[in-house]
Design an enzyme around this catalytic site. Structure first.
Site, PDB file in Angstrom:
ATOM      1  N   ARG A 150       0.819  -1.222   0.000  1.00 50.92           N
ATOM      2  CA  ARG A 150       0.000   0.000   0.000  1.00 50.92           C
ATOM      3  C   ARG A 150       0.849   1.266   0.000  1.00 50.92           C
ATOM      4  O   ARG A 150       0.480   2.264   0.620  1.00 50.92           O
ATOM      5  CB  ARG A 150      -0.941   0.036   1.206  1.00 50.92           C
ATOM      6  CG  ARG A 150      -1.988  -1.048   1.203  1.00 50.92           C
ATOM      7  CD  ARG A 150      -3.162  -0.663   0.340  1.00 50.92           C
ATOM      8  NE  ARG A 150      -4.148  -1.732   0.323  1.00 50.92           N
ATOM      9  CZ  ARG A 150      -5.296  -1.687   0.968  1.00 50.92           C
ATOM     10  NH1 ARG A 150      -5.608  -0.625   1.654  1.00 50.92           N
ATOM     11  NH2 ARG A 150      -6.125  -2.690   0.883  1.00 50.92           N
ATOM     12  N   ARG A 169      -3.514   6.439   0.541  1.00 53.55           N
ATOM     13  CA  ARG A 169      -4.111   7.600   1.221  1.00 53.55           C
ATOM     14  C   ARG A 169      -3.166   8.407   2.093  1.00 53.55           C
ATOM     15  O   ARG A 169      -3.457   9.555   2.402  1.00 53.55           O
ATOM     16  CB  ARG A 169      -5.319   7.138   2.046  1.00 53.55           C
ATOM     17  CG  ARG A 169      -6.474   6.706   1.171  1.00 53.55           C
ATOM     18  CD  ARG A 169      -7.536   5.989   1.961  1.00 53.55           C
ATOM     19  NE  ARG A 169      -7.034   4.702   2.430  1.00 53.55           N
ATOM     20  CZ  ARG A 169      -7.753   3.842   3.153  1.00 53.55           C
ATOM     21  NH1 ARG A 169      -8.976   4.151   3.511  1.00 53.55           N
ATOM     22  NH2 ARG A 169      -7.246   2.692   3.511  1.00 53.55           N
ATOM     23  N   ASP A 180      -6.733  -2.881  -7.355  1.00 51.46           N
ATOM     24  CA  ASP A 180      -7.282  -3.468  -6.133  1.00 51.46           C
ATOM     25  C   ASP A 180      -7.566  -4.935  -6.394  1.00 51.46           C
ATOM     26  O   ASP A 180      -7.778  -5.341  -7.538  1.00 51.46           O
ATOM     27  CB  ASP A 180      -8.570  -2.757  -5.700  1.00 51.46           C
ATOM     28  CG  ASP A 180      -8.877  -3.057  -4.241  1.00 51.46           C
ATOM     29  OD1 ASP A 180      -8.267  -2.435  -3.367  1.00 51.46           O
ATOM     30  OD2 ASP A 180      -9.695  -3.962  -3.980  1.00 51.46           O
ATOM     31  N   TYR A 231     -14.583 -12.011   0.288  1.00 55.10           N
ATOM     32  CA  TYR A 231     -15.276 -10.748  -0.029  1.00 55.10           C
ATOM     33  C   TYR A 231     -16.545 -10.987  -0.844  1.00 55.10           C
ATOM     34  O   TYR A 231     -17.556 -10.324  -0.635  1.00 55.10           O
ATOM     35  CB  TYR A 231     -14.335  -9.809  -0.795  1.00 55.10           C
ATOM     36  CG  TYR A 231     -13.332  -9.105   0.102  1.00 55.10           C
ATOM     37  CD1 TYR A 231     -13.748  -8.085   0.951  1.00 55.10           C
ATOM     38  CD2 TYR A 231     -11.995  -9.455   0.116  1.00 55.10           C
ATOM     39  CE1 TYR A 231     -12.843  -7.432   1.782  1.00 55.10           C
ATOM     40  CE2 TYR A 231     -11.084  -8.804   0.935  1.00 55.10           C
ATOM     41  CZ  TYR A 231     -11.514  -7.793   1.766  1.00 55.10           C
ATOM     42  OH  TYR A 231     -10.625  -7.149   2.584  1.00 55.10           O
ATOM     43  N   ARG A 260      -7.545  11.656  -5.773  1.00 55.21           N
ATOM     44  CA  ARG A 260      -8.828  11.087  -5.338  1.00 55.21           C
ATOM     45  C   ARG A 260      -9.908  12.155  -5.119  1.00 55.21           C
ATOM     46  O   ARG A 260     -11.099  11.850  -5.185  1.00 55.21           O
ATOM     47  CB  ARG A 260      -8.624  10.237  -4.077  1.00 55.21           C
ATOM     48  CG  ARG A 260      -8.014   8.884  -4.351  1.00 55.21           C
ATOM     49  CD  ARG A 260      -9.026   7.872  -4.907  1.00 55.21           C
ATOM     50  NE  ARG A 260      -9.856   7.340  -3.834  1.00 55.21           N
ATOM     51  CZ  ARG A 260     -11.137   7.586  -3.660  1.00 55.21           C
ATOM     52  NH1 ARG A 260     -11.768   8.365  -4.512  1.00 55.21           N
ATOM     53  NH2 ARG A 260     -11.788   7.055  -2.655  1.00 55.21           N
TER      54      ARG A 260
HETATM   55  O1  1CP Z   1       0.272   0.627  -3.239  1.00 58.57           O
HETATM   56  C1  1CP Z   1      -0.273  -0.464  -3.340  1.00 58.57           C
HETATM   57  O2  1CP Z   1      -0.100  -1.381  -2.512  1.00 58.57           O
HETATM   58  C2  1CP Z   1      -1.131  -0.757  -4.558  1.00 58.57           C
HETATM   59  C3  1CP Z   1      -2.504  -0.625  -4.396  1.00 58.57           C
HETATM   60  C4  1CP Z   1      -3.399  -1.594  -3.642  1.00 58.57           C
HETATM   61  C5  1CP Z   1      -3.269  -2.964  -3.315  1.00 58.57           C
HETATM   62  C6  1CP Z   1      -2.057  -3.859  -3.502  1.00 58.57           C
HETATM   63  C7  1CP Z   1      -4.684  -1.201  -3.210  1.00 58.57           C
HETATM   64  C8  1CP Z   1      -5.215   0.164  -3.343  1.00 58.57           C
HETATM   65  N1  1CP Z   1      -5.336  -2.298  -2.739  1.00 58.57           N
HETATM   66  C9  1CP Z   1      -4.493  -3.383  -2.755  1.00 58.57           C
HETATM   67  C10 1CP Z   1      -4.769  -4.774  -2.353  1.00 58.57           C
HETATM   68  C11 1CP Z   1      -5.922  -5.036  -1.491  1.00 58.57           C
HETATM   69  N2  1CP Z   1      -7.172  -4.473  -1.519  1.00 58.57           N
HETATM   70  C12 1CP Z   1      -5.945  -6.043  -0.494  1.00 58.57           C
HETATM   71  C13 1CP Z   1      -4.796  -6.958  -0.181  1.00 58.57           C
HETATM   72  C14 1CP Z   1      -3.783  -6.323   0.693  1.00 58.57           C
HETATM   73  C15 1CP Z   1      -4.251  -6.037   2.103  1.00 58.57           C
HETATM   74  O3  1CP Z   1      -4.536  -6.995   2.833  1.00 58.57           O
HETATM   75  O4  1CP Z   1      -4.296  -4.856   2.447  1.00 58.57           O
HETATM   76  C16 1CP Z   1      -7.194  -6.024   0.118  1.00 58.57           C
HETATM   77  C17 1CP Z   1      -7.687  -6.899   1.253  1.00 58.57           C
HETATM   78  C18 1CP Z   1      -7.971  -5.044  -0.549  1.00 58.57           C
HETATM   79  C19 1CP Z   1      -9.367  -4.698  -0.262  1.00 58.57           C
HETATM   80  C20 1CP Z   1      -9.521  -3.282   0.069  1.00 58.57           C
HETATM   81  N3  1CP Z   1      -9.471  -2.267  -0.847  1.00 58.57           N
HETATM   82  C21 1CP Z   1      -9.693  -2.721   1.363  1.00 58.57           C
HETATM   83  C22 1CP Z   1      -9.805  -3.494   2.674  1.00 58.57           C
HETATM   84  C23 1CP Z   1     -11.226  -3.668   3.044  1.00 58.57           C
HETATM   85  C24 1CP Z   1     -11.452  -4.463   4.300  1.00 58.57           C
HETATM   86  O5  1CP Z   1     -11.799  -3.851   5.320  1.00 58.57           O
HETATM   87  O6  1CP Z   1     -11.339  -5.684   4.258  1.00 58.57           O
HETATM   88  C25 1CP Z   1      -9.765  -1.322   1.200  1.00 58.57           C
HETATM   89  C26 1CP Z   1      -9.984  -0.291   2.238  1.00 58.57           C
HETATM   90  C27 1CP Z   1      -9.600  -1.065  -0.200  1.00 58.57           C
HETATM   91  C28 1CP Z   1      -9.554   0.247  -0.857  1.00 58.57           C
HETATM   92  C29 1CP Z   1      -8.245   0.660  -1.340  1.00 58.57           C
HETATM   93  N4  1CP Z   1      -7.448  -0.105  -2.174  1.00 58.57           N
HETATM   94  C30 1CP Z   1      -6.301   0.592  -2.455  1.00 58.57           C
HETATM   95  C31 1CP Z   1      -6.380   1.859  -1.779  1.00 58.57           C
HETATM   96  C32 1CP Z   1      -5.356   2.942  -1.839  1.00 58.57           C
HETATM   97  C33 1CP Z   1      -7.597   1.883  -1.083  1.00 58.57           C
HETATM   98  C34 1CP Z   1      -8.152   3.044  -0.280  1.00 58.57           C
HETATM   99  C35 1CP Z   1      -9.370   3.592  -0.936  1.00 58.57           C
HETATM  100  C36 1CP Z   1      -9.409   5.046  -1.265  1.00 58.57           C
HETATM  101  O7  1CP Z   1      -8.525   5.673  -1.831  1.00 58.57           O
HETATM  102  O8  1CP Z   1     -10.469   5.629  -0.955  1.00 58.57           O
END
Ligand code: 1CP
Length: 354
Positions: free
Chosen positions: A30, A34, A79, A156, A43
């Site tokens: 990540r 954010r 994502d 999910y 965003r």
């Molecule tokens: O920089 C990076 O790592 C690349 C971008 C990336 C990656 C690798 C994002 C952007 N998401 C992911 C993978 C991802 N997404 C995973 C696996 C890694 C982990 O365990 O964190 C998972 C579980 C998700 C699902 C997801 N997407 C969540 C978690 C939800 C939950 O509570 O279970 C969330 C909050 C997101 C949104 C998201 N994805 C990425 C970003 C920057 C964001 C934030 C959203 C935004 O900008 O509003």
């Protein structure tokens, strides 16, 4: 395949392949996201999936941490939810809540709603984003592609979003074991095509995120999680033998030994695992990645440096890719991320000279 500028810093790939380097490579899960004000600016103008689906925007956001910090890898901005979307499920990003499925899979009958996608059609925007990003990186660091693992994606798809216990998804394993396996098999096929397509588009390393692997006990892990993770690795490896594969099975302590017997080259550890103990279990069967507690980034810089030093000492100088034990958090200070990355470089060079 398109031709790309030559790679200048290949430490990440070399360590992932088991070679030794002059210092430990480092990137952060990540790292695009954010906590970066420049990400927030993008965003403010664009919806999350609009960024993911617009190759120029995805490339811009992928490059933000690379422009700001001396990381040794770039991970494509996307994502794990792209796969359920390609399989026909609607996913929206709800602010403060994360990904949300308005119509999750509730019963086995709902599997009829799923489509068998052609990944080139359904996920072509991710492939295009990888190609554009690889060009724009100009060989500075390798580009990492990724996918969710079959079990985490199923969690999910059934749960409908983030959850504390994933009880609906876990209940499926007991109520509908055959339907669960059917869903996992179908998801595996899409994940395999998706990862191979990412390599063809320009990804130089691949990470499979099984963020919810730790919800299993050893028995359901063996039946519903491991076989599909294993199959993803063996099928992708036979298609792309030179591309390092990383697996992140968060909280699945009992799985470490079994994961070391798969075709994953690198095992990414969460922060709850002891680096030395993990090394003893894995031996030379895999490179290790990780595993600083993301909350250590809230410490003052001197305390953070000590934590990083301690982590590096635990892994030793070789066969290690430094990373966090999970992702960056929205209120992290980017300057503390810099301390993390720079300390890895400085200390790991020193470890090689003493
Ligand atoms: O920089 C990076 O790592 C690349 C971008 C990336 C990656 C690798 C994002 C952007 N998401 C992911 C993978 C991802 N997404 C995973 C696996 C890694 C982990 O365990 O964190 C998972 C579980 C998700 C699902 C997801 N997407 C969540 C978690 C939800 C939950 O509570 O279970 C969330 C909050 C997101 C949104 C998201 N994805 C990425 C970003 C920057 C964001 C934030 C959203 C935004 O900008 O509003």
């Amino acid at each position: 395949m398109a031709s790309f500028p030559p790679l200048q810093n290949d430490r990440l790939l070399r360590v992932a392949r088991g070679e030794t380097t002059d210092r430990t490579p480092v990137w952060m899960m990540r790292q695009a996201g954010r906590y970066l004000p420049e990400y927030q600016e993008v965003r403010a103008e664009h919806d999350f999936f609009e960024v993911v689906e617009t190759p120029e925007l995805a490339a811009e956001v992928t490059l933000q941490p690379v422009d700001r910090l001396p990381v040794d890898g770039a991970i494509i901005f996307s994502d794990i939810m792209t796969v359920p979307q390609a399989m026909g499920l609607e996913v929206t990003m709800v602010s403060g809540q994360g990904p949300t499925f308005p119509h999750p899979l509730e019963t086995p009958d709902d599997l009829e709603r799923l489509v068998e996608p052609d990944v080139g059609d359904a996920l072509g925007h991710v492939f295009e984003a990888l190609t554009v990003t690889r060009q724009k990186l100009e060989g500075r660091v390798p580009l990492i592609g990724f996918s969710g693992a079959p079990w985490t994606l199923m969690a999910y798809m059934v749960e409908g979003g983030g959850s504390k216990s994933y009880r609906h998804a876990r209940a499926w394993l007991h109520r509908h074991p055959e339907a669960a396996k059917d869903l996992l098999r179908r998801t595996t096929d899409v994940v395999v095509d998706y990862l191979i397509g990412q390599v063809e588009a320009g990804a130089q390393m691949l990470q499979v995120f099984d963020s919810w692997a730790g919800l299993h006990g050893p028995d359901t892990f063996r039946a519903f999680c491991y076989p599909f993770l294993d199959e993803v690795a063996s099928r992708v490896k036979s298609a792309c033998p030179d591309v390092p594969l990383v697996v992140f099975a968060k909280n699945a302590h009992y799985a470490l030994d079994a994961l070391a017997d798969t075709d994953y080259d690198v095992i990414s550890l969460d922060w709850s695992m002891d680096p030395g103990a993990a090394r003893d279990t894995v031996g030379d069967r895999a490179v290790l990645q990780g595993n600083l507690d993301p909350c250590a980034l809230y410490a003052p810089p001197d305390a953070l440096r000590r934590r990083v030093q301690h982590m590096l000492a635990g892994f030793g100088p070789h066969h290690h890719i430094a990373n966090l034990g999970h992702g960056m958090l929205p209120d992290h200070d980017p300057e503390h991320a810099r301390v993390f990355v720079e300390t890895v470089h400085e200390q790991s060079e020193q470890m090689r000279t003493v």
